[in-house]
Design an enzyme around this catalytic site. Sequence first.
Site, PDB file in Angstrom:
ATOM      1  N   LYS A   1      -4.116  -9.316  10.304  1.00  0.00           N
ATOM      2  CA  LYS A   1      -3.142  -8.863   9.303  1.00  0.00           C
ATOM      3  C   LYS A   1      -3.740  -8.869   7.898  1.00  0.00           C
ATOM      4  O   LYS A   1      -3.380  -8.031   7.058  1.00  0.00           O
ATOM      5  CB  LYS A   1      -1.888  -9.750   9.342  1.00  0.00           C
ATOM      6  CG  LYS A   1      -1.194  -9.781  10.689  1.00  0.00           C
ATOM      7  CD  LYS A   1      -1.004  -8.390  11.274  1.00  0.00           C
ATOM      8  CE  LYS A   1      -0.703  -8.432  12.759  1.00  0.00           C
ATOM      9  NZ  LYS A   1      -1.849  -8.687  13.626  1.00  0.00           N
TER      10      LYS A   1
ATOM     11  N   GLY B   1      -9.017   1.258  24.824  1.00  0.00           N
ATOM     12  CA  GLY B   1      -7.722   0.585  24.908  1.00  0.00           C
ATOM     13  C   GLY B   1      -6.849   0.910  23.722  1.00  0.00           C
ATOM     14  O   GLY B   1      -7.184   0.563  22.588  1.00  0.00           O
TER      15      GLY B   1
ATOM     16  N   HIS C   1      21.969  -1.980  -1.442  1.00  0.00           N
ATOM     17  CA  HIS C   1      21.482  -0.646  -1.790  1.00  0.00           C
ATOM     18  C   HIS C   1      20.680  -0.706  -3.081  1.00  0.00           C
ATOM     19  O   HIS C   1      21.105  -1.337  -4.045  1.00  0.00           O
ATOM     20  CB  HIS C   1      22.665   0.314  -1.973  1.00  0.00           C
ATOM     21  CG  HIS C   1      22.276   1.669  -2.452  1.00  0.00           C
ATOM     22  ND1 HIS C   1      21.703   2.607  -1.618  1.00  0.00           N
ATOM     23  CD2 HIS C   1      22.359   2.237  -3.688  1.00  0.00           C
ATOM     24  CE1 HIS C   1      21.464   3.705  -2.317  1.00  0.00           C
ATOM     25  NE2 HIS C   1      21.857   3.509  -3.576  1.00  0.00           N
TER      26      HIS C   1
END
Length: 478
Positions: A60, A193, A457
């Site tokens: 990460k 993979g 919001h």
Amino acid sequence: MSKQFDLLVVGGGPGGYVAAIRAAQLGFNVACCESNAYADPKGEPRLGGTCLNVGCIPSKALLHTSHLFEEAGHSFAEQGIVVGTPTIEVGRMLARKNAIVKQLTSGIKGLFKKNKVTLLNGHGSFVGRKQVGGGEVWQMQVGDDLVEAKQVIVATGSKARHLPGVLVDNEIVCDNVGALDIAAVPKRLAVIGAGVIGLEMGSVWRRLGAEVTILEALPDFLALADVDVAKEAAKVFAKQGLKIILGIEIGDVKVSQKGVSIDYTDRDGGEHRLDADRLIVSIGRIPNTDGLAAEQVGLKLNERGQVEVDAHCRTNLPGVWAVGDVVAGPMLAHKAMEEGVMVAELMAGQAGHCNFDTIPWVIYTSPEIAWVGKTEQQLKAAGIAYKAGKIPFAANGRALGMGEPSGFVKILACAETDRILGVHVIGANASELISEGVVAMEFAAASEDLARICHAHPTLSEVVHEAALACDKRPLHF
């Protein structure tokens, strides 16, 4: 004189160290043994297992750095930020990654000290049972020491599966360990993979300038994910320049000092050769049961080499438990942690529980991919009537402001009861947004419950809200 404990945890990865800490909190005298597989410069074992040392955490860190690099080179200009052509100092990037690993692995030792968990240096293996007083204890060999414990938790994790006949030197041919330490950006990178590791590592080096080709044996891309998510991801990754070839069969792999060549056959029978400077092999992982002496004490393993356990991680032996990658189920650090807590609490006579139906999955590509619960194809196969609400991030003000309009949120709910059966997200911060779906499903919420909750919001979470509304065909902003 043997060392005596209430509990010995074999392995200091996410499942092991969390189990040790929780058991110590509950009053047990706990020891945790760890080998020097990830030894620090002093030769002392580093805790955290694959996840902290060569998995979740370092990957990460590299993903974040490479994401910033790509933004600087491709996204800053459209926002009016002029920085010129960025360059990457791979050595500094790797040093930062290593510093984060050191900080977190050292932190676990601090947590052990705080919770009075004894750390033992050495690989743990079974010796046998011994009668002590009115009961029996397990005798375990840890390095040169004989340790006695009333109960044992096997948390030995997993290791990378390698291609037969192909030597992984972590220079030219890498597994997850070497993929995190490539010293310079390769011009051409091959990955075998297209799972989580392949996609994440492929994304890192593509962003930094490598030409990346991923070869996948399965005919379908991201078969575990919801079909709509997989289709969207394939489209976005192709646009980014990540070349993914499905349905292939690997032939000869030849390695030289200059690089590697991979012969493969495509789904139509055509024969091809891929030449690359580096190869990452990410074809899955296998459980670490070597050296446990499982056969010696009769610890039952299944055909895949995993320790057999029941729904509460009990093995077939009295007082022996197993958690994490060494048992069946998804090889996820957070799943291992939950199992570790469950086992510790069950040992203490509490009602430990792990709901395997609400374990979230996350792939930290860009956009991120996350899901919990059933996919649409699973519901169809099971004959379960459902309804779906799907809203794109392109309709969300926060996503547009962030320059992250790709992807969507999809909620699947029972057609009869409205209970949420699955939540699927592909988009910015999907790894964080999925937690709302996990909480909702853990409390058996209906899509109407999410639809009735006020979401701030402007936020990305409003797309979750709109998807819940869309289950009832009443979205407000799309």
